[in-house]
Every structure is written in C-alpha cells, then in structure tokens.
Design an enzyme around this catalytic site. Structure first.
Site, PDB file in Angstrom:
ATOM      1  N   GLY A  51      45.090  44.718  38.244  1.00 21.80           N
ATOM      2  CA  GLY A  51      45.010  43.958  37.154  1.00 21.80           C
ATOM      3  C   GLY A  51      43.709  43.328  36.915  1.00 21.80           C
ATOM      4  O   GLY A  51      42.777  43.478  37.775  1.00 21.80           O
TER       5      GLY A  51
ATOM      6  N   GLN B  71      37.167  37.518  34.158  1.00 24.55           N
ATOM      7  CA  GLN B  71      36.478  38.120  35.355  1.00 24.55           C
ATOM      8  C   GLN B  71      35.144  39.055  35.161  1.00 24.55           C
ATOM      9  O   GLN B  71      34.536  39.249  35.933  1.00 24.55           O
ATOM     10  CB  GLN B  71      37.654  39.133  36.041  1.00 24.55           C
ATOM     11  CG  GLN B  71      38.602  38.225  36.614  1.00 24.55           C
ATOM     12  CD  GLN B  71      39.758  39.026  37.456  1.00 24.55           C
ATOM     13  OE1 GLN B  71      40.446  39.507  36.783  1.00 24.55           O
ATOM     14  NE2 GLN B  71      39.584  39.075  38.813  1.00 24.55           N
TER      15      GLN B  71
ATOM     16  N   CYS C  84      42.493  40.084  44.680  1.00 22.24           N
ATOM     17  CA  CYS C  84      41.923  39.819  43.131  1.00 22.24           C
ATOM     18  C   CYS C  84      40.388  40.432  43.470  1.00 22.24           C
ATOM     19  O   CYS C  84      40.056  40.229  44.378  1.00 22.24           O
ATOM     20  CB  CYS C  84      41.950  38.198  43.343  1.00 22.24           C
ATOM     21  SG  CYS C  84      41.018  37.761  41.739  1.00 22.24           S
ATOM     22  N   LEU C  85      40.153  41.043  42.229  1.00 22.08           N
ATOM     23  CA  LEU C  85      38.842  41.578  42.238  1.00 22.08           C
ATOM     24  C   LEU C  85      37.794  40.664  42.301  1.00 22.08           C
ATOM     25  O   LEU C  85      36.633  40.903  42.681  1.00 22.08           O
ATOM     26  CB  LEU C  85      38.883  42.476  41.004  1.00 22.08           C
ATOM     27  CG  LEU C  85      39.805  43.855  40.913  1.00 22.08           C
ATOM     28  CD1 LEU C  85      39.767  44.424  39.771  1.00 22.08           C
ATOM     29  CD2 LEU C  85      39.360  44.704  42.095  1.00 22.08           C
TER      30      LEU C  85
ATOM     31  N   HIS D 187      49.404  36.347  37.822  1.00 23.68           N
ATOM     32  CA  HIS D 187      48.179  36.061  38.647  1.00 23.68           C
ATOM     33  C   HIS D 187      47.006  36.111  37.245  1.00 23.68           C
ATOM     34  O   HIS D 187      46.115  35.481  37.515  1.00 23.68           O
ATOM     35  CB  HIS D 187      48.215  37.407  39.650  1.00 23.68           C
ATOM     36  CG  HIS D 187      46.548  37.236  40.135  1.00 23.68           C
ATOM     37  ND1 HIS D 187      46.400  37.151  41.480  1.00 23.68           N
ATOM     38  CD2 HIS D 187      45.397  37.632  39.743  1.00 23.68           C
ATOM     39  CE1 HIS D 187      45.196  37.324  41.774  1.00 23.68           C
ATOM     40  NE2 HIS D 187      44.401  37.418  40.754  1.00 23.68           N
ATOM     41  N   GLU D 188      47.032  37.149  36.710  1.00 27.66           N
ATOM     42  CA  GLU D 188      46.224  37.267  35.425  1.00 27.66           C
ATOM     43  C   GLU D 188      46.210  36.403  34.371  1.00 27.66           C
ATOM     44  O   GLU D 188      45.291  35.888  34.044  1.00 27.66           O
ATOM     45  CB  GLU D 188      46.482  38.716  34.789  1.00 27.66           C
ATOM     46  CG  GLU D 188      46.404  40.008  35.721  1.00 27.66           C
ATOM     47  CD  GLU D 188      45.098  40.010  36.502  1.00 27.66           C
ATOM     48  OE1 GLU D 188      44.130  39.633  36.182  1.00 27.66           O
ATOM     49  OE2 GLU D 188      45.259  40.494  37.679  1.00 27.66           O
TER      50      GLU D 188
ATOM     51  N   HIS E 139      44.127  33.462  35.323  1.00 30.69           N
ATOM     52  CA  HIS E 139      42.527  33.648  35.054  1.00 30.69           C
ATOM     53  C   HIS E 139      42.244  33.275  33.692  1.00 30.69           C
ATOM     54  O   HIS E 139      41.300  32.639  33.665  1.00 30.69           O
ATOM     55  CB  HIS E 139      42.352  34.969  35.410  1.00 30.69           C
ATOM     56  CG  HIS E 139      42.165  35.646  36.640  1.00 30.69           C
ATOM     57  ND1 HIS E 139      40.926  34.978  37.464  1.00 30.69           N
ATOM     58  CD2 HIS E 139      42.749  36.577  37.367  1.00 30.69           C
ATOM     59  CE1 HIS E 139      41.076  35.806  38.703  1.00 30.69           C
ATOM     60  NE2 HIS E 139      42.087  36.787  38.556  1.00 30.69           N
TER      61      HIS E 139
END
Ligand code: NI
Length: 170
Positions: free
Chosen positions: A46, A51, A94-95, A136-137, A140
C-alpha cells in the site's frame, strides 16, 4: 509513469493531513499511476499520497504479493471508514519506515466508502490483510503513522532506529 521518492519517517511532510480530491482529471490519473508504480517498485502492499509528499486523500493497495497471483490494484480516493468490527493483531511494515516491522492491533473488518479514479463512489467490506491495509493507509491521510499505535517504549525504539538510518544514509 514515474517512480516517486518515498518520504521516510521522521519527515514532517508525513504529518500533513491530505485534502479531499475535487478534480478527477488527468493529473489525478497520473498521480494514481505513479503511486501504483512506486508501490510495486518498492515493493509494498500500500501507498498513500502523503508518503510521496502529495497532501491529497488518495491511497492505493495491492495485497496480491506473490508473483503467481494476479495483481489486484485497488484505488481509494476520499475514503471514509464507515464501520469497524472485531480486533486483529498484525505485524505491519510501512514504506516510510524501512526495515521496521511492528505488531499493531486494528479492527478485523471494516466497511469503507470511497471514490474511484473517475470519481465514482463505491463501498467495500474488507477483512484480514485488506482491512489492515485500508486502516494503515487511511491513517496516512490524517498524518497518522504506524508509531502512533505503539507503546511509548516501542515508539522510542523505532524512532531511534529510523534516526540512525537517516544519519547513516545522509
Ligand atoms: Ni505506511
């Protein structure tokens, strides 16, 4: 399509909440294509627009991670989590936190309403990994990060590890 640079914690831009998308034009389409490309290249399951430094309420998810599974790209614009049920504990990455994996408790099932890339509304019932990824996304988009779900001690450990990494690669 372009692979964009992914911001890493503790970059302050990750804390900037996204604004709702109002124009469903070619630039939105390009943003979504770039986000998908960036997510696949990373690779990750994701990616949210903040991000890559774009403060908009958009995220992409593809939980089909193995090479023999067909891709399952899902695009969420201006998403809203309508309901949450149950509890699931999942080791998340997480990226924006390279190398970190943390056990986080979230709702096991969610119902989400969002718009697609053309601005068409849809609703989706998700559970398991997809439900975790959506939550999670969606965090953000509000400037909320994985560490905000951790105990103070875990948060400090992750914070320190990310700082060391940033210093090492600077
Ligand atoms: Ni993330």
């Amino acid at each position: 399509m372009t692979i964009r640079a992914i911001l890493h914690y503790p970059d302050k831009r990750l804390r900037v909440p996204g604004v709702p998308v109002t124009e469903f034009d070619t630039s939105l389409g390009e943003l979504i294509d770039d986000m998908a490309e960036t997510m696949y290249a990373a690779p990750g399951v994701g990616l949210a627009a903040p991000q890559i430094g774009v403060s908009k309420r958009v995220f992409v998810i593809d939980i089909a991670t193995s090479d023999d599974e067909p891709s399952d790209l899902r695009v969420f614009v201006n998403p809203e989590i309508l309901s949450r049920e149950g509890e699931i504990s999942f080791e998340e990455g997480c990226l924006s936190f390279p190398g970190a994996r943390e056990e986080i408790k979230r709702a096991e099932r969610v119902r989400v309403r969002a718009l697609d890339r053309e601005g068409k509304p849809f609703e989706l019932d998700a559970d398991g990994l997809l439900a975790v990824a959506i939550q999670h996304e969606n965090d953000h988009l509000d400037g909320k990060l994985m560490v905000d779900h951790l105990s103070l001690l875990r948060k400090r450990l992750v914070h320190r590890a990310m700082h060391k990494r940033a210093v090492a690669s600077a």
